[in-house]
Motif scaffolding. Structure first.
Motif, mmCIF file in Angstrom:
data_model
loop_
_atom_site.group_PDB
_atom_site.id
_atom_site.type_symbol
_atom_site.label_atom_id
_atom_site.label_comp_id
_atom_site.label_asym_id
_atom_site.label_seq_id
_atom_site.Cartn_x
_atom_site.Cartn_y
_atom_site.Cartn_z
ATOM 1 N N ASN A 1 9.132 6.081 -5.120
ATOM 2 C CA ASN A 1 9.885 7.169 -5.755
ATOM 3 C C ASN A 1 11.350 6.809 -6.008
ATOM 4 O OD1 ASN A 1 11.248 7.597 -3.320
ATOM 5 N ND2 ASN A 1 10.069 9.417 -2.777
ATOM 6 N N GLU B 1 1.129 -0.879 -6.330
ATOM 7 C CA GLU B 1 0.192 -0.339 -5.345
ATOM 8 C C GLU B 1 -1.075 -1.194 -5.403
ATOM 9 O OE1 GLU B 1 -1.723 3.900 -3.955
ATOM 10 O OE2 GLU B 1 -0.808 3.743 -5.932
ATOM 11 N N ARG C 1 2.331 -0.298 9.118
ATOM 12 C CA ARG C 1 1.211 0.613 9.419
ATOM 13 C C ARG C 1 1.350 1.268 10.774
ATOM 14 N NH1 ARG C 1 -4.488 -1.494 7.460
ATOM 15 N NH2 ARG C 1 -4.962 0.685 7.659
ATOM 16 N N ASN D 1 0.861 -1.170 0.000
ATOM 17 C CA ASN D 1 0.000 0.000 0.000
ATOM 18 C C ASN D 1 0.906 1.231 0.000
ATOM 19 O OD1 ASN D 1 -2.180 1.740 0.318
ATOM 20 N ND2 ASN D 1 -3.143 0.466 1.847
ATOM 21 N N ARG D 2 0.397 2.359 -0.377
ATOM 22 C CA ARG D 2 1.213 3.573 -0.460
ATOM 23 C C ARG D 2 1.159 4.349 0.856
ATOM 24 N NH1 ARG D 2 3.353 6.633 -5.019
ATOM 25 N NH2 ARG D 2 2.320 5.187 -6.415
ATOM 26 N N TYR D 3 1.627 3.717 1.935
ATOM 27 C CA TYR D 3 1.757 4.415 3.212
ATOM 28 C C TYR D 3 2.950 5.360 3.124
ATOM 29 C CZ TYR D 3 -0.672 0.182 4.793
ATOM 30 O OH TYR D 3 -1.522 -0.862 4.931
ATOM 31 N N ASP D 4 3.013 6.294 4.061
ATOM 32 C CA ASP D 4 4.151 7.209 4.087
ATOM 33 C C ASP D 4 5.470 6.445 4.169
ATOM 34 O OD1 ASP D 4 3.560 6.364 6.685
ATOM 35 O OD2 ASP D 4 4.029 8.282 7.608
ATOM 36 N N ARG D 5 5.488 5.325 4.878
ATOM 37 C CA ARG D 5 6.713 4.544 5.032
ATOM 38 C C ARG D 5 7.094 3.786 3.760
ATOM 39 N NH1 ARG D 5 3.647 4.603 9.360
ATOM 40 N NH2 ARG D 5 4.525 5.073 11.377
ATOM 41 N N HIS D 6 6.152 3.641 2.843
ATOM 42 C CA HIS D 6 6.421 2.912 1.596
ATOM 43 C C HIS D 6 6.754 3.827 0.424
ATOM 44 C CE1 HIS D 6 3.904 -0.830 2.921
ATOM 45 N NE2 HIS D 6 5.044 -0.748 3.548
ATOM 46 N N VAL D 7 6.537 5.118 0.571
ATOM 47 C CA VAL D 7 6.781 6.046 -0.536
ATOM 48 C C VAL D 7 8.191 5.884 -1.116
ATOM 49 C CG1 VAL D 7 7.017 8.505 -1.128
ATOM 50 C CG2 VAL D 7 4.992 7.689 0.100
#
Length: 169
Positions: free
Chosen positions: A18, A33, A86, A8-14
């Motif tokens: 990128n 995603e 999460r 999932n595109r959590y902040d920790r996975h960005v």
């Protein structure tokens, strides 16, 4: 070697999306995603697609469903890595209707509580927190689930669960 990474595109996975994560030498990540209950850019049903079809090289999954699957099939060709991106606390994800007269966790006894699914990791943690931290027996709550369970589970007839536990095919 290219490895698909269903997350999932959590902040920790960005950083995976990128390209700011340096994979090991000779490896490239192809981040997908993929939602669990919501449709994202690369689809939905991430847990089922991984458990049933091995659709990805790496996938974020439900810890509780994974444990159930490994307990039933010792030859399951998946290895679990205990990473919890999460970082939600179960009690921080519980919401009540302000007009329902619920003022304490004990007021949930006999009430209906909605869940994604009964065995989702956050649901398991929430039921444990209710019982161990607040003395609320989760067996005394009427659980309404949004989806059938990923792994089949036998439940006692006393447990109020809707829809009833269904076999995963």
């Amino acid at each position: 070697m290219e490895l698909t990474l269903a997350i999932n595109r959590y902040d920790r996975h960005v950083p995976f999306f990128n390209g700011t994560v340096d994979p090991p030498k000779g490896v490239t990540f192809k981040p997908l995603e993929v939602g669990e209950s919501s449709i994202y850019r690369d689809g939905t049903d991430r847990h089922e697609r991984m458990m049933k079809h091995l659709a990805f090289d790496i996938a974020e999954m439900s810890m509780s469903s994974f444990i159930m699957a490994v307990a039933r099939d010792r030859n399951l060709p998946i290895v679990g890595i205990p990473a919890f991106p999460r970082r939600f606390f179960s009690t921080g994800q519980m919401y009540v209707n302000a007009k329902a007269g619920i003022t304490a966790p004990q007021d949930l006894i006999g009430r209906r509580i909605g869940l994604h699914s009964f065995q989702t990791t956050l649901s398991v943690l929430g039921k444990g927190d209710l019982k161990l931290e607040y003395g609320v027996p989760w067996e005394k709550i009427h659980w309404i689930c949004m989806r059938p369970e990923l792994m089949p589970a036998e439940v006692t007839s006393e447990l109020k669960l809707w829809p009833p536990a269904r076999i995963w095919a």
